[in-house]
Design an enzyme around this catalytic site. Sequence first.
Site, PDB file in Angstrom:
ATOM      1  N   THR A 135       0.822  -1.217   0.000  1.00 15.66           N
ATOM      2  CA  THR A 135       0.000   0.000   0.000  1.00 15.66           C
ATOM      3  C   THR A 135       0.859   1.272   0.000  1.00 15.66           C
ATOM      4  O   THR A 135       2.010   1.244   0.457  1.00 15.66           O
ATOM      5  CB  THR A 135      -0.895  -0.010   1.269  1.00 15.66           C
ATOM      6  OG1 THR A 135      -1.465   1.279   1.464  1.00 15.66           O
ATOM      7  CG2 THR A 135      -0.083  -0.320   2.538  1.00 15.66           C
ATOM      8  N   ASP A 136       0.278   2.366  -0.451  1.00 12.74           N
ATOM      9  CA  ASP A 136       0.987   3.658  -0.385  1.00 12.74           C
ATOM     10  C   ASP A 136       1.068   4.175   1.046  1.00 12.74           C
ATOM     11  O   ASP A 136       1.831   5.095   1.339  1.00 12.74           O
ATOM     12  CB  ASP A 136       0.296   4.701  -1.287  1.00 12.74           C
ATOM     13  CG  ASP A 136      -1.138   5.024  -0.882  1.00 12.74           C
ATOM     14  OD1 ASP A 136      -1.694   4.342   0.009  1.00 12.74           O
ATOM     15  OD2 ASP A 136      -1.722   5.957  -1.462  1.00 12.74           O
ATOM     16  N   GLU A 137       0.297   3.567   1.967  1.00 12.11           N
ATOM     17  CA  GLU A 137       0.256   4.086   3.338  1.00 12.11           C
ATOM     18  C   GLU A 137       1.596   3.907   4.060  1.00 12.11           C
ATOM     19  O   GLU A 137       1.855   4.554   5.071  1.00 12.11           O
ATOM     20  CB  GLU A 137      -0.907   3.451   4.109  1.00 12.11           C
ATOM     21  CG  GLU A 137      -2.221   3.703   3.402  1.00 12.11           C
ATOM     22  CD  GLU A 137      -3.464   3.333   4.185  1.00 12.11           C
ATOM     23  OE1 GLU A 137      -3.426   3.313   5.417  1.00 12.11           O
ATOM     24  OE2 GLU A 137      -4.490   3.064   3.527  1.00 12.11           O
ATOM     25  N   TYR A 160      -1.660  -0.498  10.946  1.00  9.53           N
ATOM     26  CA  TYR A 160      -1.807  -1.156   9.640  1.00  9.53           C
ATOM     27  C   TYR A 160      -0.610  -0.830   8.746  1.00  9.53           C
ATOM     28  O   TYR A 160       0.061  -1.731   8.228  1.00  9.53           O
ATOM     29  CB  TYR A 160      -3.111  -0.706   8.960  1.00  9.53           C
ATOM     30  CG  TYR A 160      -3.159  -1.041   7.477  1.00  9.53           C
ATOM     31  CD1 TYR A 160      -3.165  -2.368   7.054  1.00  9.53           C
ATOM     32  CD2 TYR A 160      -3.196  -0.028   6.504  1.00  9.53           C
ATOM     33  CE1 TYR A 160      -3.197  -2.680   5.690  1.00  9.53           C
ATOM     34  CE2 TYR A 160      -3.226  -0.337   5.152  1.00  9.53           C
ATOM     35  CZ  TYR A 160      -3.224  -1.657   4.754  1.00  9.53           C
ATOM     36  OH  TYR A 160      -3.250  -1.970   3.408  1.00  9.53           O
ATOM     37  N   LYS A 164       2.395  -3.257   7.234  1.00 11.46           N
ATOM     38  CA  LYS A 164       2.654  -3.433   5.793  1.00 11.46           C
ATOM     39  C   LYS A 164       4.091  -2.977   5.467  1.00 11.46           C
ATOM     40  O   LYS A 164       4.782  -3.607   4.671  1.00 11.46           O
ATOM     41  CB  LYS A 164       1.651  -2.629   4.953  1.00 11.46           C
ATOM     42  CG  LYS A 164       0.227  -3.147   4.975  1.00 11.46           C
ATOM     43  CD  LYS A 164       0.058  -4.539   4.384  1.00 11.46           C
ATOM     44  CE  LYS A 164       0.255  -4.612   2.897  1.00 11.46           C
ATOM     45  NZ  LYS A 164      -0.082  -5.962   2.361  1.00 11.46           N
TER      46      LYS A 164
HETATM   47  P1  NAD Z   1      -9.416  -7.530   2.197  1.00  9.38           P
HETATM   48  O1  NAD Z   1      -9.406  -7.281   3.676  1.00  9.38           O
HETATM   49  O2  NAD Z   1     -10.664  -7.270   1.416  1.00  9.38           O
HETATM   50  O3  NAD Z   1      -8.996  -9.045   1.906  1.00  9.38           O
HETATM   51  C1  NAD Z   1      -7.977  -9.698   2.609  1.00  9.38           C
HETATM   52  C2  NAD Z   1      -8.127 -11.194   2.341  1.00  9.38           C
HETATM   53  O4  NAD Z   1      -7.062 -11.867   3.030  1.00  9.38           O
HETATM   54  C3  NAD Z   1      -9.435 -11.788   2.865  1.00  9.38           C
HETATM   55  O5  NAD Z   1      -9.999 -12.632   1.903  1.00  9.38           O
HETATM   56  C4  NAD Z   1      -9.006 -12.569   4.100  1.00  9.38           C
HETATM   57  O6  NAD Z   1      -9.825 -13.700   4.353  1.00  9.38           O
HETATM   58  C5  NAD Z   1      -7.590 -12.982   3.733  1.00  9.38           C
HETATM   59  N1  NAD Z   1      -6.747 -13.216   4.917  1.00  9.38           N
HETATM   60  C6  NAD Z   1      -6.619 -12.406   6.000  1.00  9.38           C
HETATM   61  N2  NAD Z   1      -5.779 -12.964   6.893  1.00  9.38           N
HETATM   62  C7  NAD Z   1      -5.352 -14.142   6.339  1.00  9.38           C
HETATM   63  C8  NAD Z   1      -4.458 -15.158   6.759  1.00  9.38           C
HETATM   64  N3  NAD Z   1      -3.838 -15.076   7.947  1.00  9.38           N
HETATM   65  N4  NAD Z   1      -4.237 -16.222   5.953  1.00  9.38           N
HETATM   66  C9  NAD Z   1      -4.863 -16.303   4.740  1.00  9.38           C
HETATM   67  N5  NAD Z   1      -5.739 -15.377   4.303  1.00  9.38           N
HETATM   68  C10 NAD Z   1      -5.973 -14.307   5.086  1.00  9.38           C
HETATM   69  O7  NAD Z   1      -8.193  -6.696   1.637  1.00  9.38           O
HETATM   70  P2  NAD Z   1      -8.027  -5.935   0.254  1.00  9.38           P
HETATM   71  O8  NAD Z   1      -8.537  -4.565   0.388  1.00  9.38           O
HETATM   72  O9  NAD Z   1      -8.500  -6.806  -0.831  1.00  9.38           O
HETATM   73  O10 NAD Z   1      -6.426  -5.819   0.205  1.00  9.38           O
HETATM   74  C11 NAD Z   1      -5.651  -6.877  -0.347  1.00  9.38           C
HETATM   75  C12 NAD Z   1      -4.174  -6.504  -0.257  1.00  9.38           C
HETATM   76  O11 NAD Z   1      -3.949  -5.286  -0.973  1.00  9.38           O
HETATM   77  C13 NAD Z   1      -3.696  -6.266   1.160  1.00  9.38           C
HETATM   78  O12 NAD Z   1      -2.390  -6.791   1.271  1.00  9.38           O
HETATM   79  C14 NAD Z   1      -3.685  -4.753   1.292  1.00  9.38           C
HETATM   80  O13 NAD Z   1      -2.706  -4.324   2.220  1.00  9.38           O
HETATM   81  C15 NAD Z   1      -3.325  -4.339  -0.124  1.00  9.38           C
HETATM   82  N6  NAD Z   1      -3.841  -3.017  -0.546  1.00  9.38           N
HETATM   83  C16 NAD Z   1      -5.147  -2.672  -0.357  1.00  9.38           C
HETATM   84  C17 NAD Z   1      -5.604  -1.436  -0.794  1.00  9.38           C
HETATM   85  C18 NAD Z   1      -7.061  -1.039  -0.662  1.00  9.38           C
HETATM   86  O14 NAD Z   1      -7.420   0.091  -0.980  1.00  9.38           O
HETATM   87  N7  NAD Z   1      -7.955  -1.933  -0.242  1.00  9.38           N
HETATM   88  C19 NAD Z   1      -4.725  -0.548  -1.426  1.00  9.38           C
HETATM   89  C20 NAD Z   1      -3.391  -0.936  -1.591  1.00  9.38           C
HETATM   90  C21 NAD Z   1      -2.961  -2.167  -1.149  1.00  9.38           C
HETATM   91  P1  TYD Z   2     -10.688   3.923   4.487  1.00 12.21           P
HETATM   92  O1  TYD Z   2     -11.637   3.498   3.424  1.00 12.21           O
HETATM   93  O2  TYD Z   2     -10.755   3.279   5.827  1.00 12.21           O
HETATM   94  O3  TYD Z   2      -9.221   3.784   3.861  1.00 12.21           O
HETATM   95  P2  TYD Z   2      -7.788   4.305   4.447  1.00 12.21           P
HETATM   96  O4  TYD Z   2      -7.935   4.761   5.836  1.00 12.21           O
HETATM   97  O5  TYD Z   2      -6.958   3.059   4.352  1.00 12.21           O
HETATM   98  O6  TYD Z   2      -7.363   5.390   3.510  1.00 12.21           O
HETATM   99  O7  TYD Z   2     -10.847   5.486   4.708  1.00 12.21           O
HETATM  100  C1  TYD Z   2     -10.685   6.406   3.651  1.00 12.21           C
HETATM  101  C2  TYD Z   2     -10.801   7.809   4.221  1.00 12.21           C
HETATM  102  O8  TYD Z   2     -12.132   8.024   4.706  1.00 12.21           O
HETATM  103  C3  TYD Z   2      -9.892   8.056   5.425  1.00 12.21           C
HETATM  104  O9  TYD Z   2      -9.422   9.396   5.379  1.00 12.21           O
HETATM  105  C4  TYD Z   2     -10.798   7.871   6.628  1.00 12.21           C
HETATM  106  C5  TYD Z   2     -12.151   8.346   6.113  1.00 12.21           C
HETATM  107  N1  TYD Z   2     -13.339   7.675   6.714  1.00 12.21           N
HETATM  108  C6  TYD Z   2     -14.392   8.464   7.228  1.00 12.21           C
HETATM  109  O10 TYD Z   2     -14.347   9.697   7.204  1.00 12.21           O
HETATM  110  N2  TYD Z   2     -15.469   7.806   7.740  1.00 12.21           N
HETATM  111  C7  TYD Z   2     -15.560   6.441   7.794  1.00 12.21           C
HETATM  112  O11 TYD Z   2     -16.575   5.911   8.303  1.00 12.21           O
HETATM  113  C8  TYD Z   2     -14.489   5.666   7.248  1.00 12.21           C
HETATM  114  C9  TYD Z   2     -14.542   4.164   7.265  1.00 12.21           C
HETATM  115  C10 TYD Z   2     -13.391   6.325   6.713  1.00 12.21           C
END
Ligand code: NAD
Ligand code: TYD
Length: 353
Positions: A135-137, A160, A164
């Site tokens: 992630t970019d975070e 988080y 990561k």
């Molecule tokens: P998500 O929470 O929707 O999915 C995570 C999946 O991992 C789930 O299916 C869960 O069952 C599985 N999982 C969790 N713990 C596990 C374990 N111990 N063993 C096996 N499986 C396990 O997450 P997402 O949003 O789809 O993100 C997927 C990846 O992409 C993550 O690594 C996250 O850090 C990265 N990512 C997410 C975003 C975003 O905006 N959602 C952006 C950049 C990077």
């Molecule tokens: P989120 O979807 O949790 O992603 P991330 O924190 O990983 O960027 O949140 C996106 C943005 O929205 C973040 O600035 C937090 C804000 N947010 C709210 O204002 N209200 C909410 O209920 C949630 C879940 C997030």
Amino acid sequence: MSSYKKVILITGGAGFIGSHLVRLFVNKYPQYQIVNLDALTYAGNLENLRDIESLPNYIFEKGNINDQEAMFALFEKYSFDAIIHLAAESHVDRSISEPLAFVKTNVMGTCNLLNVSRKKWNPNWESKLFYHVSTDEVYGSLGKEGLFTETTPYDPRSPYSASKASSDHFVMAYHHTYGLPVIVSNCSNNYGSHHFPEKLIPLMIINIKNNQPLPVYGKGENIRDWLYVDDHASAIDLIFHKGTTGGKYNIGGFNEWKNIDLIYLLCGIMDKKLGRKPGDSAKLISFVKDRPGHDMRYAIDAGKLHRELGWKPSLRFEEGLEKTVDWYLANEKWIEQVTTGEYQHYYEKQYHK
Ligand code: NAD
Ligand code: TYD
């Protein structure tokens, strides 16, 4: 010996991004066998893959990346050529209330997979790849100016992002120390269908639909850079096939939005879709206590990926948001399924303390 050209392990394939990636690979590459390993935590849902589950090149394996014995057995069973690692705990708010769960899965689980890969692949790993999805975070929080590049120093500020960042460091350490072939990509916030409704966009869509308050943290001034989930999947596909081993790639939408502006945009789209008067949904906006340590701004410079591999996002944000809203409105059953049980407890705890 498998008759497939490659056998690829995708971890976390039942989650939001993982399910889009699994679908893309299974459909686009019938010559690859795709093994989806997922522990099916609250965020994993096999419904997400119902449309491809019976295709011959797809296999689901339930398992936990922390389970060393199970991971060795899985490698033994499939002789993987590559891993695309997405399994993780992914929600910042949950990481604030339960940081150790993030250390366990994101740090320990990734290290376990790295270790198993090193032991099972060594010494013939020239053609193997451990692709880590991050992630970019990890780069921390930006002020008004600037963008995260691949060389921005890591400065994670939530449990988080710290977990990561730590996993990214371990992946690179396995590359530098042992020579494990790895790639890391760091992506901005994703949105799209099958997104668990603890995250901003699906939470707001569902609350607007149900006439529930829209909880905006602080003043809603924090900025995120949004990318349609299928564009993230297409970037991973490209980097997986054409990226440089040992390299890092930033992926982003060139699409920065202040939370409050995004919510107004969403309210406008929903007013139209639900036949409400313009401005009706926005009346649900409710400013709530800010997230502790809330990162102000994320913004990715995805120039390297564009220059080197020619990738760019395919959808305009307004288009992607509309598609996303349409999906949530057409998939009430999915929403009902994921918002019962554990999620209800989480929601109560998070917003009704
Ligand atoms: P998500 O929470 O929707 O999915 C995570 C999946 O991992 C789930 O299916 C869960 O069952 C599985 N999982 C969790 N713990 C596990 C374990 N111990 N063993 C096996 N499986 C396990 O997450 P997402 O949003 O789809 O993100 C997927 C990846 O992409 C993550 O690594 C996250 O850090 C990265 N990512 C997410 C975003 C975003 O905006 N959602 C952006 C950049 C990077
Ligand atoms: P989120 O979807 O949790 O992603 P991330 O924190 O990983 O960027 O949140 C996106 C943005 O929205 C973040 O600035 C937090 C804000 N947010 C709210 O204002 N209200 C909410 O209920 C949630 C879940 C997030």
